[in-house]
Scaffold this motif. Structure first.
Motif, PDB file in Angstrom:
ATOM      1  N   LEU A   2       0.834  -1.195   0.000  1.00 19.84           N
ATOM      2  CA  LEU A   2       0.000   0.000   0.000  1.00 19.84           C
ATOM      3  C   LEU A   2       0.871   1.248   0.000  1.00 19.84           C
ATOM      4  N   LEU A   3       0.495   2.223  -0.820  1.00 20.29           N
ATOM      5  CA  LEU A   3       1.111   3.541  -0.757  1.00 20.29           C
ATOM      6  C   LEU A   3       0.128   4.453  -0.031  1.00 20.29           C
ATOM      7  N   ALA A   4       0.480   4.849   1.184  1.00 16.16           N
ATOM      8  CA  ALA A   4      -0.365   5.736   1.975  1.00 16.16           C
ATOM      9  C   ALA A   4       0.182   7.153   1.843  1.00 16.16           C
ATOM     10  N   ILE A   5      -0.695   8.105   1.551  1.00 14.81           N
ATOM     11  CA  ILE A   5      -0.281   9.490   1.298  1.00 14.81           C
ATOM     12  C   ILE A   5      -1.026  10.411   2.254  1.00 14.81           C
ATOM     13  N   ASP A   6      -0.264  11.175   3.023  1.00 18.20           N
ATOM     14  CA  ASP A   6      -0.826  12.157   3.950  1.00 18.20           C
ATOM     15  C   ASP A   6      -0.406  13.540   3.468  1.00 18.20           C
ATOM     16  N   ALA A   7      -1.345  14.259   2.845  1.00 18.44           N
ATOM     17  CA  ALA A   7      -1.047  15.575   2.271  1.00 18.44           C
ATOM     18  C   ALA A   7      -1.431  16.656   3.267  1.00 18.44           C
ATOM     19  N   GLY A   8      -0.418  17.214   3.929  1.00 23.68           N
ATOM     20  CA  GLY A   8      -0.649  18.263   4.911  1.00 23.68           C
ATOM     21  C   GLY A   8      -0.388  19.635   4.333  1.00 23.68           C
ATOM     22  N   ASN A   9      -0.539  20.646   5.166  1.00 22.13           N
ATOM     23  CA  ASN A   9      -0.348  22.015   4.702  1.00 22.13           C
ATOM     24  C   ASN A   9       1.099  22.331   4.372  1.00 22.13           C
ATOM     25  N   THR A  10       2.041  21.672   5.043  1.00 22.93           N
ATOM     26  CA  THR A  10       3.460  21.955   4.834  1.00 22.93           C
ATOM     27  C   THR A  10       4.137  20.888   3.987  1.00 22.93           C
ATOM     28  N   ASN A  11       3.871  19.622   4.283  1.00 21.76           N
ATOM     29  CA  ASN A  11       4.512  18.513   3.580  1.00 21.76           C
ATOM     30  C   ASN A  11       3.488  17.470   3.151  1.00 21.76           C
ATOM     31  N   VAL A  12       3.843  16.744   2.083  1.00 23.26           N
ATOM     32  CA  VAL A  12       3.114  15.532   1.705  1.00 23.26           C
ATOM     33  C   VAL A  12       4.006  14.354   2.080  1.00 23.26           C
ATOM     34  N   VAL A  13       3.470  13.454   2.897  1.00 27.91           N
ATOM     35  CA  VAL A  13       4.218  12.272   3.329  1.00 27.91           C
ATOM     36  C   VAL A  13       3.717  11.063   2.541  1.00 27.91           C
ATOM     37  N   PHE A  14       4.643  10.344   1.935  1.00 30.84           N
ATOM     38  CA  PHE A  14       4.349   9.100   1.230  1.00 30.84           C
ATOM     39  C   PHE A  14       4.957   7.967   2.051  1.00 30.84           C
ATOM     40  N   ALA A  15       4.202   6.920   2.287  1.00 33.41           N
ATOM     41  CA  ALA A  15       4.717   5.776   3.040  1.00 33.41           C
ATOM     42  C   ALA A  15       4.348   4.484   2.331  1.00 33.41           C
ATOM     43  N   LEU A  16       5.298   3.594   2.240  1.00 33.29           N
ATOM     44  CA  LEU A  16       5.083   2.271   1.663  1.00 33.29           C
ATOM     45  C   LEU A  16       4.803   1.322   2.816  1.00 33.29           C
ATOM     46  N   VAL A  17       3.612   0.709   2.792  1.00 37.76           N
ATOM     47  CA  VAL A  17       3.151  -0.086   3.926  1.00 37.76           C
ATOM     48  C   VAL A  17       2.839  -1.501   3.472  1.00 37.76           C
ATOM     49  N   ASP A  18       3.369  -2.461   4.222  1.00 35.07           N
ATOM     50  CA  ASP A  18       3.088  -3.881   3.972  1.00 35.07           C
ATOM     51  C   ASP A  18       2.343  -4.409   5.190  1.00 35.07           C
ATOM     52  N   GLY A  19       1.019  -4.590   5.060  1.00 32.28           N
ATOM     53  CA  GLY A  19       0.212  -4.920   6.227  1.00 32.28           C
ATOM     54  C   GLY A  19       0.135  -3.705   7.135  1.00 32.28           C
ATOM     55  N   ARG A  20       0.702  -3.827   8.340  1.00 33.08           N
ATOM     56  CA  ARG A  20       0.799  -2.687   9.252  1.00 33.08           C
ATOM     57  C   ARG A  20       2.242  -2.187   9.373  1.00 33.08           C
ATOM     58  N   GLN A  21       3.136  -2.797   8.618  1.00 33.76           N
ATOM     59  CA  GLN A  21       4.563  -2.452   8.738  1.00 33.76           C
ATOM     60  C   GLN A  21       4.945  -1.392   7.717  1.00 33.76           C
ATOM     61  N   ILE A  22       5.484  -0.302   8.189  1.00 34.00           N
ATOM     62  CA  ILE A  22       5.926   0.775   7.310  1.00 34.00           C
ATOM     63  C   ILE A  22       7.337   0.436   6.819  1.00 34.00           C
ATOM     64  N   LYS A  23       7.448   0.219   5.516  1.00 32.52           N
ATOM     65  CA  LYS A  23       8.722  -0.185   4.929  1.00 32.52           C
ATOM     66  C   LYS A  23       9.614   1.010   4.596  1.00 32.52           C
TER      67      LYS A  23
END
Length: 259
Positions: A2-23
């Motif tokens: 899963l590619l989880a994307i958190d787009a905030g006012n200052t930064n956009v964070v992209f995280a690669l997630v396998d199950g609940r583990q952030i890779k």
């Protein structure tokens, strides 16, 4: 994955997630004008550096508080990852919790996702403090219902305002003052004291007021990049969850696909 994307006012964070583990995780400055193609070039290079490939991503979920940034993130998902992005708060990934405030639709996606993750990880009444562009305090009860909260200027925002408004004040790093004294002997020391200890005093004071109003035991969960800056100099945090928003997005993805 899963590619989880958190787009905030200052930064956009992209995280690669396998199950609940952030890779892996990466961040880039938020710019609504940034195109899907620009995101793809940047992200493809970072994936390769971590030993991954775009073809390994089979799902994308986005939470954003910047509506203008959403379209290009959706295009990124469909064009380069060959999947339609799920948008947190919209079907099939609705919040799934009671939002007991005057204007439920105004609740920021990051705050809703944090509340969902916090209650999946912890029990009882909770106060979630997120150190971002703004510092937010979110209150939820033992049933998981969102009850409201507080929005305060983020520490970087406070420092920027101070330096911008006062011509003779220098820009300083945000860090614990070198001395334990709160009587600064020079301008820079006084600024460090005011920003650092002043911010801790604000956090402790607001949490004390929130706990009095909740009138039941409430655990305090801190998240956001600057949470660890304060953890050794206040006992107000019960736990620090640095990746709470990403964890919440992964949980929402799982919920949508488990039916």
């Amino acid at each position: 994955m899963l590619l989880a994307i958190d787009a905030g006012n200052t930064n956009v964070v992209f995280a690669l997630v396998d199950g609940r583990q952030i890779k892996a995780r990466w961040r880039i400055a938020t710019d609504p004008r940034r195109t899907a193609d620009e995101y793809a070039v940047w992200l493809s290079q970072l994936l390769a550096l971590e030993g991954y490939d775009r073809s390994q991503v089979d799902g994308v979920i986005v939470a954003t508080v910047v509506p203008r940034a959403l379209h290009n993130l959706q295009v990124l998902s469909s064009k380069y990852f060959k999947t339609e992005a799920l948008i947190a708060g919209r079907a099939p990934v609705e919040w799934g919790m009671a939002i007991d405030v005057d204007e439920p639709a105004s609740l920021g996606a990051d705050r809703a996702v944090n509340t969902i993750a916090a209650h999946a990880l912890h029990t009882g009444d909770l106060i979630v403090i997120d150190f971002g562009t703004a510092t937010t305090f979110d209150v939820s009860d033992y049933s998981g219902a969102y009850k409201g909260g507080i929005i305060a200027p983020g520490i970087n925002l406070s420092l920027d305002a101070l330096v911008t408004a006062a011509a003779k004040l220098p820009r300083i790093a945000i860090e614990k003052p070198a001395s334990a004294s709160v009587v600064g002997r020079n301008t820079v020391d006084q600024m460090h004291i005011g920003i650092y200890w002043g911010y801790i005093a604000m956090i402790e004071g607001l949490v004390e007021r929130l706990r009095r109003e909740i009138a039941r035991p409430a655990n305090v969960i801190a998240t956001g990049g600057l949470a660890t800056l304060f953890e050794h100099n206040t006992d107000v945090f019960d736990v620090i969850e640095p990746d709470l928003t990403i964890q919440g997005l992964a949980m929402m993805w799982e919920r949508a696909h488990m039916g």
